[in-house]
Design an enzyme around this catalytic site. Structure first.
Site, PDB file in Angstrom:
ATOM      1  N   PHE A 158    -113.450  84.373 -71.899  1.00 33.53           N
ATOM      2  CA  PHE A 158    -113.506  83.536 -73.158  1.00 33.53           C
ATOM      3  C   PHE A 158    -114.824  82.692 -73.540  1.00 33.53           C
ATOM      4  O   PHE A 158    -114.846  81.305 -73.857  1.00 33.53           O
ATOM      5  CB  PHE A 158    -112.152  82.199 -73.372  1.00 33.53           C
ATOM      6  CG  PHE A 158    -111.150  83.249 -73.093  1.00 33.53           C
ATOM      7  CD1 PHE A 158    -110.505  84.599 -74.104  1.00 33.53           C
ATOM      8  CD2 PHE A 158    -110.248  82.526 -72.374  1.00 33.53           C
ATOM      9  CE1 PHE A 158    -109.296  85.186 -73.673  1.00 33.53           C
ATOM     10  CE2 PHE A 158    -109.263  83.707 -72.353  1.00 33.53           C
ATOM     11  CZ  PHE A 158    -108.236  84.662 -72.625  1.00 33.53           C
ATOM     12  N   ILE A 159    -115.961  83.293 -72.552  1.00 27.97           N
ATOM     13  CA  ILE A 159    -116.924  82.103 -72.501  1.00 27.97           C
ATOM     14  C   ILE A 159    -117.881  81.937 -74.023  1.00 27.97           C
ATOM     15  O   ILE A 159    -118.564  82.997 -74.495  1.00 27.97           O
ATOM     16  CB  ILE A 159    -117.970  82.558 -71.523  1.00 27.97           C
ATOM     17  CG1 ILE A 159    -117.050  82.657 -70.256  1.00 27.97           C
ATOM     18  CG2 ILE A 159    -118.932  81.824 -70.929  1.00 27.97           C
ATOM     19  CD1 ILE A 159    -116.191  81.734 -69.773  1.00 27.97           C
ATOM     20  N   GLU A 244    -116.920  66.665 -72.883  1.00 28.58           N
ATOM     21  CA  GLU A 244    -116.257  67.797 -73.464  1.00 28.58           C
ATOM     22  C   GLU A 244    -115.239  67.727 -74.088  1.00 28.58           C
ATOM     23  O   GLU A 244    -115.528  67.879 -75.598  1.00 28.58           O
ATOM     24  CB  GLU A 244    -116.068  69.121 -72.612  1.00 28.58           C
ATOM     25  CG  GLU A 244    -115.397  70.260 -72.994  1.00 28.58           C
ATOM     26  CD  GLU A 244    -115.769  71.454 -72.242  1.00 28.58           C
ATOM     27  OE1 GLU A 244    -116.072  71.187 -71.367  1.00 28.58           O
ATOM     28  OE2 GLU A 244    -115.077  72.419 -72.788  1.00 28.58           O
ATOM     29  N   GLY A 342    -102.609  80.687-103.140  1.00 33.09           N
ATOM     30  CA  GLY A 342    -102.651  82.116-102.989  1.00 33.09           C
ATOM     31  C   GLY A 342    -103.868  82.149-102.163  1.00 33.09           C
ATOM     32  O   GLY A 342    -105.255  82.592-101.127  1.00 33.09           O
ATOM     33  N   ASN A 368    -103.864  71.825 -75.014  1.00 37.51           N
ATOM     34  CA  ASN A 368    -103.089  70.471 -74.893  1.00 37.51           C
ATOM     35  C   ASN A 368    -101.801  70.110 -73.807  1.00 37.51           C
ATOM     36  O   ASN A 368    -101.696  68.764 -73.747  1.00 37.51           O
ATOM     37  CB  ASN A 368    -102.134  70.233 -76.465  1.00 37.51           C
ATOM     38  CG  ASN A 368    -103.429  70.210 -77.524  1.00 37.51           C
ATOM     39  OD1 ASN A 368    -104.660  70.009 -77.294  1.00 37.51           O
ATOM     40  ND2 ASN A 368    -103.259  69.611 -78.815  1.00 37.51           N
TER      41      ASN A 368
HETATM   42  C1  LIG Z   1    -112.547  80.433 -78.433  1.00 40.56           C
HETATM   43  C2  LIG Z   1    -112.365  80.329 -76.834  1.00 40.56           C
HETATM   44  C3  LIG Z   1    -113.941  80.003 -76.636  1.00 40.56           C
HETATM   45  C4  LIG Z   1    -113.494  79.455 -75.211  1.00 40.56           C
HETATM   46  N1  LIG Z   1    -114.685  78.647 -74.122  1.00 40.56           N
HETATM   47  C5  LIG Z   1    -114.857  78.659 -73.329  1.00 40.56           C
HETATM   48  C6  LIG Z   1    -115.642  78.369 -72.413  1.00 40.56           C
HETATM   49  O1  LIG Z   1    -117.539  78.387 -72.794  1.00 40.56           O
HETATM   50  N2  LIG Z   1    -116.009  78.094 -70.959  1.00 40.56           N
HETATM   51  C7  LIG Z   1    -114.835  78.577 -69.801  1.00 40.56           C
HETATM   52  O2  LIG Z   1    -114.793  78.389 -69.627  1.00 40.56           O
HETATM   53  N3  LIG Z   1    -113.512  78.860 -70.749  1.00 40.56           N
HETATM   54  C8  LIG Z   1    -113.241  79.041 -72.622  1.00 40.56           C
HETATM   55  N4  LIG Z   1    -112.735  79.088 -72.875  1.00 40.56           N
HETATM   56  C9  LIG Z   1    -110.924  79.029 -72.317  1.00 40.56           C
HETATM   57  C10 LIG Z   1    -110.241  78.217 -72.181  1.00 40.56           C
HETATM   58  O3  LIG Z   1    -111.025  77.115 -72.100  1.00 40.56           O
HETATM   59  C11 LIG Z   1    -109.302  78.331 -71.600  1.00 40.56           C
HETATM   60  O4  LIG Z   1    -108.328  79.528 -72.668  1.00 40.56           O
HETATM   61  C12 LIG Z   1    -107.560  77.539 -71.671  1.00 40.56           C
HETATM   62  O5  LIG Z   1    -108.262  76.015 -70.853  1.00 40.56           O
HETATM   63  C13 LIG Z   1    -106.728  77.605 -71.409  1.00 40.56           C
HETATM   64  O6  LIG Z   1    -106.965  78.745 -70.083  1.00 40.56           O
HETATM   65  P1  LIG Z   1    -105.606  79.874 -70.264  1.00 40.56           P
HETATM   66  O7  LIG Z   1    -106.279  80.977 -71.618  1.00 40.56           O
HETATM   67  O8  LIG Z   1    -105.667  80.464 -69.461  1.00 40.56           O
HETATM   68  O9  LIG Z   1    -104.286  79.779 -70.137  1.00 40.56           O
HETATM   69  P2  LIG Z   1    -103.420  79.664 -69.368  1.00 40.56           P
HETATM   70  O10 LIG Z   1    -103.812  78.485 -68.439  1.00 40.56           O
HETATM   71  O11 LIG Z   1    -103.025  80.843 -69.022  1.00 40.56           O
HETATM   72  O12 LIG Z   1    -102.337  79.531 -70.235  1.00 40.56           O
HETATM   73  C14 LIG Z   1    -101.046  79.843 -70.117  1.00 40.56           C
HETATM   74  C15 LIG Z   1    -100.242  78.551 -71.342  1.00 40.56           C
HETATM   75  O13 LIG Z   1     -99.604  78.459 -70.501  1.00 40.56           O
HETATM   76  C16 LIG Z   1     -99.724  76.462 -70.206  1.00 40.56           C
HETATM   77  N5  LIG Z   1     -99.690  75.924 -68.779  1.00 40.56           N
HETATM   78  C17 LIG Z   1    -100.644  76.084 -68.551  1.00 40.56           C
HETATM   79  N6  LIG Z   1    -100.382  75.682 -67.213  1.00 40.56           N
HETATM   80  C18 LIG Z   1     -99.431  74.148 -67.340  1.00 40.56           C
HETATM   81  C19 LIG Z   1     -98.831  72.987 -67.260  1.00 40.56           C
HETATM   82  N7  LIG Z   1     -98.995  72.724 -65.487  1.00 40.56           N
HETATM   83  N8  LIG Z   1     -97.892  72.480 -67.660  1.00 40.56           N
HETATM   84  C20 LIG Z   1     -97.667  72.726 -68.979  1.00 40.56           C
HETATM   85  N9  LIG Z   1     -98.371  74.344 -68.929  1.00 40.56           N
HETATM   86  C21 LIG Z   1     -98.974  75.350 -68.962  1.00 40.56           C
HETATM   87  C22 LIG Z   1    -100.845  76.143 -70.706  1.00 40.56           C
HETATM   88  O14 LIG Z   1    -101.256  75.037 -72.025  1.00 40.56           O
HETATM   89  C23 LIG Z   1    -101.009  77.753 -71.566  1.00 40.56           C
HETATM   90  O15 LIG Z   1    -100.542  77.536 -72.877  1.00 40.56           O
HETATM   91  C24 LIG Z   1    -112.509  79.484 -73.958  1.00 40.56           C
HETATM   92  C25 LIG Z   1    -111.400  79.407 -75.156  1.00 40.56           C
HETATM   93  C26 LIG Z   1    -111.160  80.591 -76.756  1.00 40.56           C
HETATM   94  C27 LIG Z   1    -110.094  80.836 -76.865  1.00 40.56           C
END
Ligand SMILES: Cc1cc2nc3c(=O)[nH]c(=O)nc-3n(C[C@H](O)[C@H](O)[C@H](O)COP(=O)(O)OP(=O)(O)OC[C@H]3O[C@@H](n4cnc5c(N)ncnc54)[C@H](O)[C@@H]3O)c2cc1C
Length: 381
Positions: A158-159, A244, A342, A368
């Site tokens: 997802f970078i 950020e 629509g 969030n």
């Molecule tokens: C389009 C896009 C661009 C991005 N760009 C970058 C980038 O440039 N660099 C980079 O490093 N990352 C990037 N990301 C990654 C993004 O920061 C992560 O997707 C995000 O931090 C969530 O991590 P995850 O997807 O692994 O979800 P997970 O960590 O697996 O979480 C899954 C769900 O569980 C919830 N959850 C996890 N822990 C807890 C907790 N303790 N309490 C309650 N709920 C929790 C999360 O909120 C989420 O709803 C990008 C993502 C997208 C989709």
């Protein structure tokens, strides 16, 4: 509500960013959607116009502006164009430079900062891995010392800017026994053997941004590419995440505000039952609520921007701005789609794309839920 954090100089910067959008970006909007990325020449033009080097000292080719409000007005104008461009440029010019400016050696600054300011070296930051992004301290990519270098193995996903990136700040585990204190930042450069920029990911929105996976297979990263002290990577990231997050909040509000303005115009032009759809009391009240929501969110985010410009923004307040603004943005844009009927579901309408683009802002830059975790901890829980 008159906004009071920006003066004439900031507004001059806003005018030049808006001009850049009108002349350079807007005519090529469809091209960027089809290419799922921003063409190189646009990066170079943005660099030439000075939008990338705000945080970079003049001696390294930047503007050396120590006032975050300039970054914020540029982010607002890019977001008014679309959320994806704002995020790609934001990662490159807002999120990455402070790492190198604050942590880099003189030699590293000379090597990378001028190219970042000019747009020749596109930068990305790679924290998230396929196994997880929220629990950053548990990251699995490893870097093992080998003489004067590190052997890097693992993958990131997802970078943002990942496909085009020339330079990537990679968070890697250098000491498996130390948890968060065993993470170090390494600068990985395009062309290093074993480093592969993966495919552009097929996303629900943010079409113009080249989000990608990154793979590292026995990449030999010289120790001179280590950014900051060994074991300080996690703390370095935590210290810079508020910038950020406030940047994300600025973009969230500006993006939703622009689309809401267009929607209000649409509600004046579009007729049903012999009158503008905006004249029905339900819609009129709805738009009154949406305008209020945006202005209230904007006021809080403006306060955060002003605090950050003075170096006083707390991580907790940045977290509040990030989660709230992304929620407001999503709520507002959902109603904007509804008001378009629509047409709101047609990709040729900006509102449809904006609605899809907005969804990820509740997930990235720290989800969030993680923002609420930080705020909750600050409450003593
Ligand atoms: C389009 C896009 C661009 C991005 N760009 C970058 C980038 O440039 N660099 C980079 O490093 N990352 C990037 N990301 C990654 C993004 O920061 C992560 O997707 C995000 O931090 C969530 O991590 P995850 O997807 O692994 O979800 P997970 O960590 O697996 O979480 C899954 C769900 O569980 C919830 N959850 C996890 N822990 C807890 C907790 N303790 N309490 C309650 N709920 C929790 C999360 O909120 C989420 O709803 C990008 C993502 C997208 C989709």
């Amino acid at each position: 509500m008159p906004r009071n954090i920006y003066d004439e100089d900031h507004e001059a910067m806003r005018a030049s960013a808006r001009e850049f959008v009108t002349r350079t970006l807007a005519p090529r909007a469809d091209e960027m959607i089809a290419a799922k990325s921003i063409p190189r020449d646009i990066w170079l033009e943005a660099g030439k116009q000075g939008f990338f080097g705000l945080d970079i000292p003049e001696e390294f080719g930047g503007a050396g502006v120590d006032d975050y409000r300039f970054n914020a007005v540029v982010a607002e104008e890019m977001s008014r164009f679309n959320a994806a461009t704002s995020s790609c440029f934001g990662i490159h010019s807002d999120v990455c430079p402070p790492y190198i400016v604050d942590l880099g050696t003189e030699e590293q600054k000379q090597r990378w900062l001028p190219g970042m300011a000019s747009g020749e070296l596109i930068c990305a930051i790679a924290m998230t891995e396929p196994s997880g992004g929220s629990d950053l301290a548990a990251l699995k990519t490893t870097a093992v010392r080998d003489g004067d270098a590190w052997i890097l193995n693992g993958s990131k996903t997802f970078i943002t800017n990942g496909y085009r990136a020339d330079l990537v700040i990679v968070a890697a585990r250098t000491d498996p026994s130390k948890g968060a204190k065993g993470i170090t930042l390494l600068m990985v450069e395009r062309g290093m053997e074993g480093f592969v920029n993966g495919r552009k990911l097929d996303k629900v929105g943010m079409d113009e941004s080249d989000t990608a996976e990154l793979f590292f297979e026995n990449v030999r990263v010289p120790d001179e590419n280590r950014l900051g002290p060994e074991g300080m990577g996690f703390i370095s990231m935590m210290q810079r995440l508020p910038q950020e997050r406030v940047g994300a909040a600025v973009s969230n509000v500006a993006h939703a505000k622009a689309i809401l303005e267009e929607t209000i115009q649409y509600a004046k032009d579009r007729k049903a039952f012999g009158q503008p759809i905006g004249a029905f009391q339900h819609n009129k009240f709805l738009m009154a609520e949406l305008v209020t929501k945006i202005e209230v969110a904007e006021a809080y985010v403006d306060d955060c921007v002003a605090a950050h410009a003075e170096g006083k923004l707390s991580a907790v307040d940045a977290a509040k701005a990030k989660w709230w603004s992304s929620q407001v943005q999503n709520d507002v844009l959902d109603h904007c789609v509804q008001l378009h009927g629509g047409y709101g579901f047609m990709n040729e309408y900006r509102v449809a794309r904006a609605w899809r683009d907005a969804r990820v802002t509740k997930i990235w830059a720290g989800s969030n839920e993680i923002m609420k975790e930080l705020i909750g901890r600050d409450l003593g829980f």
